[in-house]
Enzyme design. Structure first.
Site, short mmCIF file in Angstrom:
data_model
loop_
_atom_site.label_atom_id
_atom_site.label_comp_id
_atom_site.label_asym_id
_atom_site.label_seq_id
_atom_site.Cartn_x
_atom_site.Cartn_y
_atom_site.Cartn_z
N GLU A 152 0.79 -1.02 -0.20
CA GLU A 152 0.02 0.14 -0.02
C GLU A 152 0.93 1.37 -0.09
OE1 GLU A 152 -3.40 0.97 0.02
OE2 GLU A 152 -2.35 2.73 -0.10
N GLY A 158 -7.82 2.54 1.75
CA GLY A 158 -8.14 3.07 0.81
C GLY A 158 -9.00 4.21 0.82
N GLY A 231 3.72 -0.18 -5.80
CA GLY A 231 4.13 -1.16 -6.42
C GLY A 231 4.22 -1.09 -7.67
N SER A 261 -9.22 4.04 -7.72
CA SER A 261 -9.37 5.02 -8.49
C SER A 261 -9.17 6.46 -7.75
CB SER A 261 -10.76 4.80 -8.88
OG SER A 261 -11.76 5.33 -7.85
N GLY A 296 -22.30 17.37 -11.35
CA GLY A 296 -22.60 15.96 -11.55
C GLY A 296 -23.75 15.70 -10.62
N VAL A 353 -21.95 21.40 -18.01
CA VAL A 353 -20.79 22.26 -17.45
C VAL A 353 -19.71 22.30 -18.59
CG1 VAL A 353 -19.10 22.84 -15.64
CG2 VAL A 353 -21.16 22.07 -14.90
N HIS A 558 -43.03 -5.80 15.14
CA HIS A 558 -43.86 -4.72 15.05
C HIS A 558 -43.66 -3.80 16.27
CE1 HIS A 558 -46.94 -1.89 13.78
NE2 HIS A 558 -47.53 -2.10 14.97
P1 FAD Z 1 -9.54 2.04 -3.13
O1 FAD Z 1 -10.50 2.08 -1.92
O2 FAD Z 1 -9.26 3.33 -3.90
O3 FAD Z 1 -7.86 1.55 -2.88
C1 FAD Z 1 -6.92 1.26 -3.73
C2 FAD Z 1 -5.84 1.57 -2.89
O4 FAD Z 1 -4.87 1.33 -3.54
C3 FAD Z 1 -5.61 2.98 -2.13
O5 FAD Z 1 -5.36 3.01 -0.88
C4 FAD Z 1 -3.96 3.45 -2.91
O6 FAD Z 1 -3.32 4.16 -2.09
C5 FAD Z 1 -3.62 2.21 -3.11
N1 FAD Z 1 -2.31 2.21 -4.72
C6 FAD Z 1 -2.79 2.74 -5.65
N2 FAD Z 1 -1.75 2.34 -6.49
C7 FAD Z 1 -0.79 1.87 -5.84
C8 FAD Z 1 0.49 1.03 -5.98
N3 FAD Z 1 0.94 1.19 -7.22
N4 FAD Z 1 0.89 0.43 -4.99
C9 FAD Z 1 0.48 0.27 -4.00
N5 FAD Z 1 -0.73 0.85 -3.46
C10 FAD Z 1 -1.37 1.40 -4.51
N6 FAD Z 1 -18.74 2.73 -1.95
C11 FAD Z 1 -19.69 2.15 -1.27
O7 FAD Z 1 -19.94 0.96 -1.55
N7 FAD Z 1 -20.43 3.00 -0.34
C12 FAD Z 1 -20.25 4.09 -0.16
O8 FAD Z 1 -20.98 4.74 0.72
C13 FAD Z 1 -19.33 5.13 -0.82
N8 FAD Z 1 -19.15 6.20 -0.59
C14 FAD Z 1 -18.15 6.92 -1.38
C15 FAD Z 1 -17.84 8.33 -1.07
C16 FAD Z 1 -17.04 9.04 -1.78
C17 FAD Z 1 -16.81 10.31 -1.60
C18 FAD Z 1 -16.35 8.37 -2.76
C19 FAD Z 1 -15.38 9.17 -3.24
C20 FAD Z 1 -16.29 6.94 -2.81
C21 FAD Z 1 -17.15 6.30 -2.19
N9 FAD Z 1 -17.58 4.89 -2.43
C22 FAD Z 1 -18.49 4.21 -1.68
C23 FAD Z 1 -16.98 4.19 -3.32
C24 FAD Z 1 -15.60 3.24 -2.63
O9 FAD Z 1 -14.88 4.07 -2.01
C25 FAD Z 1 -14.66 2.41 -3.94
O10 FAD Z 1 -15.48 1.98 -4.46
C26 FAD Z 1 -13.64 1.70 -2.97
O11 FAD Z 1 -13.04 2.15 -2.30
C27 FAD Z 1 -12.91 0.83 -4.11
O12 FAD Z 1 -12.22 0.08 -3.29
P2 FAD Z 1 -10.72 -0.47 -4.06
O13 FAD Z 1 -10.12 -1.38 -3.15
O14 FAD Z 1 -11.04 -0.81 -5.57
O15 FAD Z 1 -9.94 0.90 -4.29
P1 NAD Z 2 -21.22 9.36 -11.36
O1 NAD Z 2 -20.61 8.35 -12.56
O2 NAD Z 2 -22.07 8.28 -10.55
O3 NAD Z 2 -21.85 10.60 -11.60
C1 NAD Z 2 -21.32 11.55 -12.38
C2 NAD Z 2 -22.25 12.38 -12.88
O4 NAD Z 2 -21.68 13.56 -13.57
C3 NAD Z 2 -23.14 11.66 -13.96
O5 NAD Z 2 -24.38 11.89 -13.67
C4 NAD Z 2 -22.69 12.55 -15.27
O6 NAD Z 2 -23.68 12.58 -16.22
C5 NAD Z 2 -22.45 13.87 -14.68
N1 NAD Z 2 -21.37 14.72 -15.34
C6 NAD Z 2 -20.48 14.25 -16.32
N2 NAD Z 2 -19.91 15.36 -16.99
C7 NAD Z 2 -20.72 16.40 -16.57
C8 NAD Z 2 -20.83 17.70 -17.06
N3 NAD Z 2 -19.75 18.15 -17.83
N4 NAD Z 2 -21.67 18.81 -16.80
C9 NAD Z 2 -22.52 18.11 -15.87
N5 NAD Z 2 -22.56 16.78 -15.48
C10 NAD Z 2 -21.65 15.97 -15.77
O7 NAD Z 2 -19.77 9.50 -10.42
P2 NAD Z 2 -19.76 10.20 -9.09
O8 NAD Z 2 -20.87 10.60 -8.38
O9 NAD Z 2 -18.53 11.03 -9.16
O10 NAD Z 2 -19.33 8.84 -8.14
C11 NAD Z 2 -17.87 8.01 -8.55
C12 NAD Z 2 -18.07 6.79 -8.15
O11 NAD Z 2 -18.00 6.75 -6.62
C13 NAD Z 2 -19.48 6.18 -8.47
O12 NAD Z 2 -19.15 4.95 -9.56
C14 NAD Z 2 -19.84 5.46 -7.37
O13 NAD Z 2 -20.45 4.20 -7.64
C15 NAD Z 2 -19.02 5.63 -6.17
N6 NAD Z 2 -19.69 6.22 -5.00
C16 NAD Z 2 -20.55 5.32 -4.38
C17 NAD Z 2 -21.26 5.72 -3.46
C18 NAD Z 2 -22.01 4.72 -2.60
O14 NAD Z 2 -22.10 3.91 -3.03
N7 NAD Z 2 -22.92 5.45 -1.72
C19 NAD Z 2 -20.95 7.19 -2.87
C20 NAD Z 2 -20.21 7.98 -3.52
C21 NAD Z 2 -19.38 7.40 -4.55
#
Ligand code: FAD
Ligand code: NAD
Length: 582
Positions: A152, A158, A231, A261, A296, A353, A558
């Protein structure tokens, strides 16, 4: 007229069924609705009812033969009716392909190295990235006896733990209480209450720290070897990890890429962390802006709109598509739109946008609304237009990993095109959710350990943490129709639930889509308080291939919100107790 007996559809993912037993012989009388044969799938053993009344004239498929779903297995005719010519030439042999043997299991790495200790050839599994994909995969691999290396470059947990799921849910939980107190007339001077943002952020930090310590202890207890640094591949079995300019190499028989991501932006909008923020900046929020424009209207967009609206900011969402959260079921989209607008959030759809320019007094956002250019001014902008896979610096080219657009291409076993190299989580871009990453991690590990597992995205829920929440799984109504299912929908409004009313959370509904004849649950869509928790029982029902009628027969405590699921299931046969006669 002859009636055809077929192996029914027993779930969206079930492709084959084995005829275990015929309860009737050729020439027996059968009555519509009586069980005539027993079928076994990979999920259930179930009785199949006769589709008509008459004589079971011909059995086309013998017992213990496995056939694809919808295969013709028998023919029912009238008492004195001859078997129509077209069925006479259909023999059991031509209808019944032999069951293909299970693929041979590969040898388990556990036989080669004890947990946590690398053999002379290195580790059994190296995992790049310790997010919910990587760390869960590491734990499962160690549980199965593999020697595991977890690399990591930043923080364990993450995005999800440090900048995503957990921080935002900690904030939303505080904001929910704040909003309730401020908006209710129950509390004396409640409307004058203000929130201590510093404390809200520090409570979030404590939650995150507690979980990080917990995960570290879990990894330690499983004897997972952890290495800090970035890595990259030298070859498919050799990883170089660099930290503070120092590089070290590790060997592993298998590698799982779980690098996740990062925030994406528009080419014309520069996230500066001051006036134009990303979700990473929001978790370290230092002040509550008066006005926020969110670019978005996807998952992050609506969650952050809920958060800032709850904190008292004036919120506008700019979404280029005709709808917000466009991947959800139509009814849920309409319902959430109404509820967000009722809370005072402005939704501008079909608003693409073009640019966002920070100035002295805030930010000017240029939008295109159906061909007309407009300007929106605000104090702060939040970018929420999606996330990009993190593949930089991994040297994927060097080992020839095939891509699918920007994401790593994998099959349903999580294998890339390079033998021994797997990829999971956001970096493959299937369902960018924490629980999907974890599920994919487990599939990858179990395949490495010699099992034959495939991911099933139809059983992975999507959860949106707005007020109220949204949760969904399986097919949307329109998708079920497009796939040719004959469906019936059961619905139940929160307004008819005693618990929801008592909680002051009477907005929303449960919607269950099921196949009309056998009640196979195809999709569930919930808009309402605790929707994400309620989804659990629906997922269990779908996983064990229970019918919607089974779901309606469960006796619920209930008052509970869970009664709404039971009532929606009962409504499918117009038998909901707490709905007026239709
Ligand atoms: P990550 O969690 O991104 O972890 C990847 C890790 O790899 C990171 O720690 C990074 O530092 C490490 N890494 C990258 N490159 C390297 C390298 N070369 N060597 C070593 N380490 C490396 N999902 C939900 O299900 N529920 C939610 O409520 C939710 N809320 C969210 C809210 C926000 C604001 C955001 C941004 C995302 C949310 N998500 C939610 C999405 C969720 O966070 C991701 O889908 C999830 O973290 C993905 O897991 P991952 O393990 O693939 O990657
Ligand atoms: P998203 O893909 O869900 O939504 C992005 C939105 O931005 C789309 O509706 C798109 O049409 C819009 N958009 C793109 N370009 C635009 C422009 N130029 N002008 C106006 N609108 C535009 O992406 P997100 O909301 O950023 O979330 C990213 C990822 O994180 C998602 O894949 C989601 O699954 C994950 N996430 C999950 C949770 C959860 O599970 N509760 C919470 C947060 C994030």
């Amino acid at each position: 007229m002859a009636i055809e007996v077929v192996v029914p559809m027993l779930g969206i993912t079930v492709e084959k069924g084995k005829i275990l037993k015929w309860h009737k012989s050729e020439g027996d009388s059968v009555t519509k609705g009586e069980p005539i044969f027993e079928v076994e799938t990979d999920k259930v053993v179930t009785e199949v009812e006769s589709p008509g009344t008459g004589i079971l004239k011909k059995i086309l498929i013998r017992e213990n033969v496995e056939v694809p779903i919808l295969t013709l297995v028998g023919v029912i005719t009238g008492k004195d009716e001859e078997l129509p010519q077209k069925y006479r030439t259909v023999g059991a042999e031509t209808q019944a392909p032999p069951v293909s043997p299970a693929p041979p299991k590969t040898s388990s790495p556990s036989a080669q190295a004890p947990a946590g200790r690398a053999s002379g050839e290195g580790y059994d599994i190296a995992i790049l990235g310790a997010g919910p994909g990587g760390y869960v995969a590491a734990i499962r691999a160690a549980q199965m006896g593999a020697a595991v290396l977890l690399v990591e470059k930043s923080e364990v947990g993450g995005t999800c733990l440090n900048w995503g799921c957990i921080p935002t849910k900690s904030f939303l939980s505080d904001v929910k209480v704040y909003k309730r107190v401020k908006e209710s007339d129950l509390f004396i001077n409640g409307s004058k209450v203000s929130i201590d943002l510093k404390k809200m952020v520090s409570r979030k930090d404590k939650v995150v720290e507690t979980m990080k310590r917990g995960i570290s202890l879990l990894l330690e207890s499983q004897k997972v070897k952890r290495v800090s640094g970035a890595g990259k591949f030298l070859d498919p079995q050799t990883i170089e990890v660099t930290s503070n300019g120092k590089a070290e190499t590790f060997k592993a028989k298998h590698v799982i890429i779980a690098t996740g991501s990062r925030v994406a932006s528009l080419p014309t909008v520069k996230v500066d962390g001051k006036k134009i923020l990303s979700s990473d900046d929001v978790v370290h929020l230092k002040e509550i802006p008066k006005e926020v424009v969110i670019i978005g209207g996807g998952v992050i967009g609506v969650e952050f709109a809920t958060l800032f609206n709850g904190l008292g900011s004036k919120v506008t969402i700019l979404e280029m598509l005709p709808q917000i959260i466009s991947t959800e079921d139509e009814e849920v989209i309409r319902g959430l739109k109404i509820l967000l607008e009722k809370q005072g959030i402005t939704l501008l759809t079909q608003a693409r946008v073009l640019s966002a320019t920070p100035g002295k007094d805030g930010v000017e956002v240029a939008i295109d609304r159906e061909g007309k250019q407009e300007k929106v001014r605000c104090e702060r902008v939040i970018m929420a237009v999606g996330r990009s896979p993190y593949t930089e610096g991994l040297s994927l080219d060097r080992i020839g990993v095939q891509m699918e657009g920007r994401f790593i291409k994998v099959n349903s076993r999580m294998e890339t095109n390079v033998a021994g190299v797997y990829a999971i989580g956001d970096v493959i871009g299937k369902m960018m959710l924490a629980h999907a990453a974890s599920a994919e991690g487990i599939v990858a590990v179990e395949n490495i350990m010699g099992e034959a597992k495939e991911i099933n995205y139809h059983r992975i829920p999507s959860c949106i943490y707005t007020f109220p929440e949204v949760a969904s799984v399986g097919l949307k109504e329109i998708e079920a129709k497009q796939k040719g299912y004959d469906i019936q929908v059961g619905r139940f409004p929160y307004l008819s639930s005693g618990k929801a009313l008592a909680m002051g959370e009477s907005e929303g509904f449960v919607k269950i889509i099921a196949e009309k004849r056998l009640g196979q649950i195809l999709g569930v869509h919930i808009l309402g308080e605790r929707a994400t928790d309620l989804m659990g029982e629906c997922l269990l029902a779908m996983n064990v291939e229970a019918s919607i009628e089974d779901l309606g027969e469960v006796i619920k405590g209930h008052p509970t919100l869970s009664e709404t699921v039971m009532e929606a299931a009962l409504d499918w046969r117009k038998m909901a107790i707490h709905l007026p006669k239709k």
